[in-house]
Design an enzyme around this catalytic site. Structure first.
Site, PDB file in Angstrom:
ATOM      1  N   ASN A 111     144.990  84.007  49.315  1.00 39.72           N
ATOM      2  CA  ASN A 111     146.113  83.074  49.175  1.00 39.72           C
ATOM      3  C   ASN A 111     145.648  81.899  48.320  1.00 39.72           C
ATOM      4  O   ASN A 111     144.910  81.043  48.796  1.00 39.72           O
ATOM      5  CB  ASN A 111     146.543  82.592  50.572  1.00 39.72           C
ATOM      6  CG  ASN A 111     147.588  81.477  50.497  1.00 39.72           C
ATOM      7  OD1 ASN A 111     148.218  81.265  49.450  1.00 39.72           O
ATOM      8  ND2 ASN A 111     147.776  80.771  51.606  1.00 39.72           N
ATOM      9  N   TRP A 112     146.104  81.895  47.070  1.00 42.50           N
ATOM     10  CA  TRP A 112     145.646  80.852  46.135  1.00 42.50           C
ATOM     11  C   TRP A 112     146.305  79.498  46.417  1.00 42.50           C
ATOM     12  O   TRP A 112     145.933  78.503  45.831  1.00 42.50           O
ATOM     13  CB  TRP A 112     145.951  81.255  44.695  1.00 42.50           C
ATOM     14  CG  TRP A 112     145.171  82.425  44.189  1.00 42.50           C
ATOM     15  CD1 TRP A 112     144.238  83.170  44.859  1.00 42.50           C
ATOM     16  CD2 TRP A 112     145.255  82.998  42.871  1.00 42.50           C
ATOM     17  NE1 TRP A 112     143.738  84.154  44.052  1.00 42.50           N
ATOM     18  CE2 TRP A 112     144.346  84.076  42.824  1.00 42.50           C
ATOM     19  CE3 TRP A 112     146.011  82.703  41.735  1.00 42.50           C
ATOM     20  CZ2 TRP A 112     144.177  84.858  41.681  1.00 42.50           C
ATOM     21  CZ3 TRP A 112     145.848  83.477  40.598  1.00 42.50           C
ATOM     22  CH2 TRP A 112     144.933  84.537  40.574  1.00 42.50           C
ATOM     23  N   LYS A 113     147.326  79.494  47.247  1.00 41.10           N
ATOM     24  CA  LYS A 113     148.120  78.263  47.494  1.00 41.10           C
ATOM     25  C   LYS A 113     148.576  77.688  46.139  1.00 41.10           C
ATOM     26  O   LYS A 113     148.817  78.454  45.221  1.00 41.10           O
ATOM     27  CB  LYS A 113     147.307  77.263  48.308  1.00 41.10           C
ATOM     28  CG  LYS A 113     146.656  77.882  49.544  1.00 41.10           C
ATOM     29  CD  LYS A 113     146.182  76.861  50.512  1.00 41.10           C
ATOM     30  CE  LYS A 113     145.401  77.533  51.618  1.00 41.10           C
ATOM     31  NZ  LYS A 113     145.326  76.750  52.801  1.00 41.10           N
ATOM     32  N   HIS A 119     153.591  80.986  56.537  1.00 38.70           N
ATOM     33  CA  HIS A 119     152.291  80.301  56.506  1.00 38.70           C
ATOM     34  C   HIS A 119     152.448  78.937  57.192  1.00 38.70           C
ATOM     35  O   HIS A 119     153.491  78.301  57.091  1.00 38.70           O
ATOM     36  CB  HIS A 119     151.825  80.124  55.054  1.00 38.70           C
ATOM     37  CG  HIS A 119     150.402  79.670  54.969  1.00 38.70           C
ATOM     38  ND1 HIS A 119     150.039  78.349  55.146  1.00 38.70           N
ATOM     39  CD2 HIS A 119     149.252  80.359  54.746  1.00 38.70           C
ATOM     40  CE1 HIS A 119     148.719  78.252  55.032  1.00 38.70           C
ATOM     41  NE2 HIS A 119     148.217  79.451  54.794  1.00 38.70           N
ATOM     42  N   GLU A 174     151.477  76.122  56.465  1.00 38.71           N
ATOM     43  CA  GLU A 174     151.850  75.014  55.563  1.00 38.71           C
ATOM     44  C   GLU A 174     153.347  75.028  55.279  1.00 38.71           C
ATOM     45  O   GLU A 174     153.955  73.978  55.069  1.00 38.71           O
ATOM     46  CB  GLU A 174     151.006  75.099  54.273  1.00 38.71           C
ATOM     47  CG  GLU A 174     149.567  74.688  54.547  1.00 38.71           C
ATOM     48  CD  GLU A 174     148.523  75.313  53.647  1.00 38.71           C
ATOM     49  OE1 GLU A 174     148.859  75.826  52.570  1.00 38.71           O
ATOM     50  OE2 GLU A 174     147.336  75.294  54.047  1.00 38.71           O
ATOM     51  N   GLU A 217     146.359  83.161  62.060  1.00 42.85           N
ATOM     52  CA  GLU A 217     145.722  82.025  61.398  1.00 42.85           C
ATOM     53  C   GLU A 217     145.811  80.796  62.293  1.00 42.85           C
ATOM     54  O   GLU A 217     146.830  80.072  62.263  1.00 42.85           O
ATOM     55  CB  GLU A 217     146.428  81.727  60.082  1.00 42.85           C
ATOM     56  CG  GLU A 217     146.320  82.825  59.058  1.00 42.85           C
ATOM     57  CD  GLU A 217     146.272  82.256  57.642  1.00 42.85           C
ATOM     58  OE1 GLU A 217     145.296  82.521  56.954  1.00 42.85           O
ATOM     59  OE2 GLU A 217     147.205  81.537  57.266  1.00 42.85           O
ATOM     60  N   GLY A 253     141.367  75.715  56.322  1.00 42.02           N
ATOM     61  CA  GLY A 253     140.845  74.678  55.428  1.00 42.02           C
ATOM     62  C   GLY A 253     139.916  73.686  56.098  1.00 42.02           C
ATOM     63  O   GLY A 253     139.563  72.668  55.501  1.00 42.02           O
ATOM     64  N   SER A 290     139.211  79.589  57.215  1.00 44.26           N
ATOM     65  CA  SER A 290     137.823  79.296  56.824  1.00 44.26           C
ATOM     66  C   SER A 290     136.942  80.545  56.757  1.00 44.26           C
ATOM     67  O   SER A 290     135.769  80.507  57.135  1.00 44.26           O
ATOM     68  CB  SER A 290     137.222  78.246  57.773  1.00 44.26           C
ATOM     69  OG  SER A 290     137.929  77.025  57.658  1.00 44.26           O
ATOM     70  N   GLY A 348     141.944  81.626  52.092  1.00 40.11           N
ATOM     71  CA  GLY A 348     142.519  80.550  51.279  1.00 40.11           C
ATOM     72  C   GLY A 348     141.501  80.060  50.263  1.00 40.11           C
ATOM     73  O   GLY A 348     141.278  80.693  49.235  1.00 40.11           O
ATOM     74  N   GLY A 349     140.856  78.936  50.571  1.00 37.57           N
ATOM     75  CA  GLY A 349     139.941  78.272  49.637  1.00 37.57           C
ATOM     76  C   GLY A 349     138.943  79.215  48.976  1.00 37.57           C
ATOM     77  O   GLY A 349     138.733  79.151  47.749  1.00 37.57           O
TER      78      GLY A 349
HETATM   79  C1  PEP Z   1     145.065  80.012  54.405  1.00 41.10           C
HETATM   80  O1  PEP Z   1     145.552  79.066  53.814  1.00 41.10           O
HETATM   81  O2  PEP Z   1     145.766  80.994  54.660  1.00 41.10           O
HETATM   82  C2  PEP Z   1     143.655  79.963  54.781  1.00 41.10           C
HETATM   83  C3  PEP Z   1     143.205  80.841  55.621  1.00 41.10           C
HETATM   84  O3  PEP Z   1     142.910  78.972  54.209  1.00 41.10           O
HETATM   85  P1  PEP Z   1     141.308  78.785  54.292  1.00 41.10           P
HETATM   86  O4  PEP Z   1     140.675  80.126  54.082  1.00 41.10           O
HETATM   87  O5  PEP Z   1     140.981  77.830  53.177  1.00 41.10           O
HETATM   88  O6  PEP Z   1     140.995  78.235  55.646  1.00 41.10           O
END
Ligand code: PEP
Length: 259
Positions: A10-12, A102, A104, A171, A177, A217, A238-239
């Site tokens: 997930n590039w956001k 998600h 967010e 999640e 994050g 994470s 994500g990141g």
């Molecule tokens: C996400 O945004 O779906 C996510 C899991 O982010 P991260 O891996 O950065 O915690």
């Protein structure tokens, strides 16, 4: 039931369409060099809307074995919904997946469980596989314990949608994050509870076929622990998905530990 693991990035709101092309190309080469078997572990990216046409063109022209999807869709097919994107448009781009619910979107855009259910139904209607995100905040976990909020959120979706191919991503909001991932035991406990919820609503066969991912994470250093668990079928990343080497190493989790 043999469920093919899915490693989803997930590039956001990162990487414009030019950066997206370079990133997908580099990811494909990195995985090819490592002789990655895409039938063994599926890899998908979720770029911003403005990148999707470029990513689709690259993937189809170069016949890359990478799959892609959008980060959201409208629950409506068309009409006066300024700024929204229809599942029909995503399907026309040959997207295979779409993330719904998600955290967010839930917090920043006020998406309720009912909206998430409507978006899931819209995705299924347009032939997309929804990646339905569920998970509790740190506060909810303290107040209500493990295995409750995520299952409740998913229940609303399962009640509203006919059995179909979906992916569920557990999640925990506190892990997204934050650099503080859940433990493999915690992920297993929640993913198993989610699978029991699917079995109760849609039957054992659907539960056995549905991939349940862990997200929060995830890095190359912790992925193997999650994937050793029987009810964790991959990761929503994500990141770490923005770093091609790191994301490819996550997709190559079997090599780190001989899984
Ligand atoms: C996400 O945004 O779906 C996510 C899991 O982010 P991260 O891996 O950065 O915690």
């Amino acid at each position: 039931m043999n469920r093919t693991p899915l490693i989803a990035g997930n590039w956001k709101m990162n990487l414009d369409h030019l950066q997206a092309i370079a990133t997908v190309q580099k990811l494909a080469w990195t995985l090819k060099d490592a002789r990655h078997d895409h039938d063994d572990v599926e890899v998908a990216v979720f770029p911003p809307f403005t990148d999707l046409r470029s990513v689709q063109t690259l993937i189809s022209a170069d016949k890359l074995p990478i799959r892609f999807g959008a980060q959201d869709l409208s629950q409506y097919d068309s009409g006066a919904h300024t700024g929204d994107v229809s599942g029909a448009f995503l399907a026309a781009l040959d997207a295979q997946y779409v993330i719904v619910g998600h955290s967010e979107r839930r917090t920043m855009h006020g998406e309720t469980d009912e909206v998430v259910a409507a978006k899931t139904a819209a995705a299924v209607k347009h032939g997309l596989v929804p990646v339905v995100c569920v998970g509790e905040t740190g506060e909810q976990r303290e107040e209500r314990g493990a295995g409750v909020v995520a299952v409740e959120q998913l229940q609303v979706v399962l009640d509203a949608v006919q059995p179909a191919e979906i992916v569920v991503a557990y999640e925990p909001v506190w892990a997204i994050g934050s650099g503080q991932a859940a433990t493999a035991d915690q992920a297993q406990e929640e993913c198993a509870a989610i699978r029991r919820g699917i079995a109760a609503a849609w039957g054992e066969e659907a539960a056995a076929a549905t991939r349940v991912l862990y997200g929060g994470s995830v890095k190359s250093g912790n992925i193997a622990g999650f994937l050793r668990e029987p009810d964790v079928d991959g990761a929503l990343v994500g990141g770490a998905s923005l770093d091609v080497q790191e994301f490819a190493a996550i997709a190559r989790f079997r090599q780190h530990v001989g899984l």
